[in-house]
Design an enzyme around this catalytic site. Structure first.
Site, PDB file in Angstrom:
ATOM      1  CE  LYS A 212      23.813 146.944 115.080  1.00  9.42           C
ATOM      2  NZ  LYS A 212      22.254 146.962 114.529  1.00  9.42           N
TER       3      LYS A 212
ATOM      4  CD  GLU B 191      28.491 137.213 103.499  1.00  7.85           C
ATOM      5  OE1 GLU B 191      28.577 137.561 102.346  1.00  7.85           O
ATOM      6  OE2 GLU B 191      27.560 136.980 103.942  1.00  7.85           O
TER       7      GLU B 191
ATOM      8  CB  CYS C  20      25.343 138.376 100.035  1.00 13.89           C
ATOM      9  SG  CYS C  20      25.903 136.676 100.635  1.00 13.89           S
TER      10      CYS C  20
ATOM     11  CD  GLU D 146      24.540 142.800  97.062  1.00 15.43           C
ATOM     12  OE1 GLU D 146      24.431 141.721  97.369  1.00 15.43           O
ATOM     13  OE2 GLU D 146      25.047 143.733  97.971  1.00 15.43           O
TER      14      GLU D 146
END
Length: 490
Positions: free
Chosen positions: A173, A247, A281, A382
């Site tokens: 997905k 992750e 990331c 973040e």
């Protein structure tokens, strides 16, 4: 272009199929229509993968799996330019990076092709005589792979290559914000000749992900995305006792010591945050600089930022593209405004980028704040955009303390010409990847993953195979003795 789902080796849709738009973040135009998978289609994809695993793929030789993986790599390499253009159109990342990622993806399939026929076990010596004990590594079964919008093909290769090499079947997905290249990739799988059901793609929003995870018919989940969604997936996996690889995000410290090659360090810091428009990331979003060279580094970064070329992501001259979608654009702008309100010193940027060729796109100026408090939201959250927080430090111990003072632990950078310092600091930093005198460099042979809220499990390298394999122990008593069953200890 209107796409269909790829299930059991066929392209499928139904008369009532709903579609959602793929929007080019540079032009804001709808350029493709992507299907919203139904619960029935999700169930069909899982059943297809289960059937393929039970009847064929788990029994396919490592040599044959390797042949198909190498064929897949050939097809990606042959079509890398077109695939790069599609991905840049879908998520706004510059084409010089998306095309490079196609090559890296192909390298991953070749690397794991080399492992497919080498999934060796181990003979284990026991205390008992005349007993043979050995352990094998068996594929887990059906894996659900959920990828993010910032690097769809690269992230998929991190998961899919070891999954297929291990003998697992998959349902993929992709993010609803960037689904096109994953659907195009399914054409490569089809052309390569993989058995039906080994690889399936279902597209859509969180409802599709929820249907996948609640099916009760999967054996492994691998997810790349935000910590918030990662928590929900881990909770769902825990309720079903399904192993999960996560992750997640990062707020990575990039540390420049006073003895560093400053010019090289500035280039590394610049690329570490503004490459990929900061939408990675592993972005070096916290730049820690020793006080002796602090002003010099900040001045050079500001000057360098003035000349960065913003523009059409599919133009090879463009150095920084758009934000990938409107929700992400809004989050970045809100984070910048919060940094201003908190009193951080804005050195450059800080707003939407404008210009005759930029007005429609989701562009944000390269933004640098200095004298940032590491406890502030700017340094702790973040942002996932082209926003750099520069933080001064005075000693090695302080740099380590600041670097580790985050709930994330994905990556870190160290710039120094002192080998002893490089060894000490790399060991002390709580991060899954540490770069010394480079940043954001990757290799298929090197494991990738994080500590703390950056997730768990590893991608790439030989460690990635273990995410899709489970050890099976076999014990054979070949003696003629009748053993006392009550003497067995467990």
């Amino acid at each position: 272009m209107k796409y269909e789902l790829f299930i059991d080796g066929s392209w499928v849709s139904d008369s009532a199929q709903e579609f959602f738009p793929a929007v080019n973040p540079y032009t804001q135009e709808v350029w493709a229509e992507v299907p919203m998978a139904t619960e029935a289609q999700v169930a069909s994809a899982i059943e297809s993968a289960r059937r393929a695993f039970d009847t064929q793929w788990s029994k396919t030789s490592g040599k044959e799996r390797a042949r198909l993986l190498n064929k897949l790599a050939d097809l990606i390499e042959a079509d890398a330019e077109r695939m790069g253009r599609l991905e840049s159109t879908d998520n706004g990342k510059v084409i010089r990076e998306t095309q490079s990622q196609m090559g890296f993806a192909a390298r991953q399939y070749r690397f794991f092709a080399g492992s497919a026929d080498k999934l060796w076990g181990k003979v284990i010596p026991l205390d008992q005589p005349d007993v043979l004990d050995y352990a094998t590594r068996e594929p887990l079964g059906v894996a659900v792979l959920i990828t993010a919008w910032n690097s769809p093909m690269g992230l998929l290769s991190n998961k899919l290559a070891p999954a297929l090499a291990a003998g697992c079947c998959v349902v993929v997905k992709p993010s609803e914000h960037a689904s096109v290249t994953t659907l195009e990739f399914a054409k490569f799988v089809e052309k390569a000749g993989f058995p039906k059901g080994v690889f399936n793609v279902v597209t859509g929003d969180y409802r599709v992900g929820k249907a996948l995870l609640s099916s009760g018919r999967i054996d492994r989940i691998s997810f790349t995305g935000s910590p918030g969604v990662g928590r929900e997936i881990a909770a769902q996996a825990g309720r079903q006792l399904v192993p999960v690889t996560l992750e997640l995000g990062g707020k990575s410290p990039n540390i420049i010591f006073e003895d560093a090659d400053i010019n090289k360090a500035v280039v590394g810091a610049f690329a570490g945050i503004f490459a990929a428009t900061g939408q990675t990331c592993i972005a070096g979003s916290r730049l820690l600089v020793h006080k002796q060279v602090y002003n010099q580094v900040v001045d050079q970064l500001v000057e360098k930022s003035k000349s960065i070329v913003l523009g059409n992501p599919i133009d090879h001259k463009t150095e920084m593209g758009t934000l990938a979608n409107e929700p992400q654009f809004n989050r970045v702008i809100q984070s910048i405004e919060a940094g201003k309100a908190a009193g951080a010193k804005l050195m450059i940027g800080g707003k939407r980028a404008t210009g005759s060729h930029l007005d429609k796109g989701l562009f944000v100026e390269p933004t640098i704040f200095k004298d940032v408090d590491n406890a502030s939201v700017l340094a702790q959250e973040e942002i996932f955009g082209p926003v750099l927080s520069v933080i001064p430090f005075g000693s090695e111990e302080e740099a380590i303390a600041i670097g580790n003072n985050t709930r994330y632990g994905l990556a870190a950078g160290i710039w120094t010409t002192n080998l002893n310092r490089a060894m000490r600091v790399s060991k002390a930093l709580h991060a899954g990847s540490v770069w010394v005198n480079t940043y954001r460099a990757v290799a298929v042979q090197a494991p990738f993953g994080g500590f703390k809220e950056s997730g768990f499990g590893r991608e790439r390298s030989e460690w990635a195979l273990d995410e899709f394999l489970a050890p099976k122990n076999v014990m054979i008593d070949y003696s003629d003795l009748e053993r006392d069953p009550f003497a067995i200890k467990v």
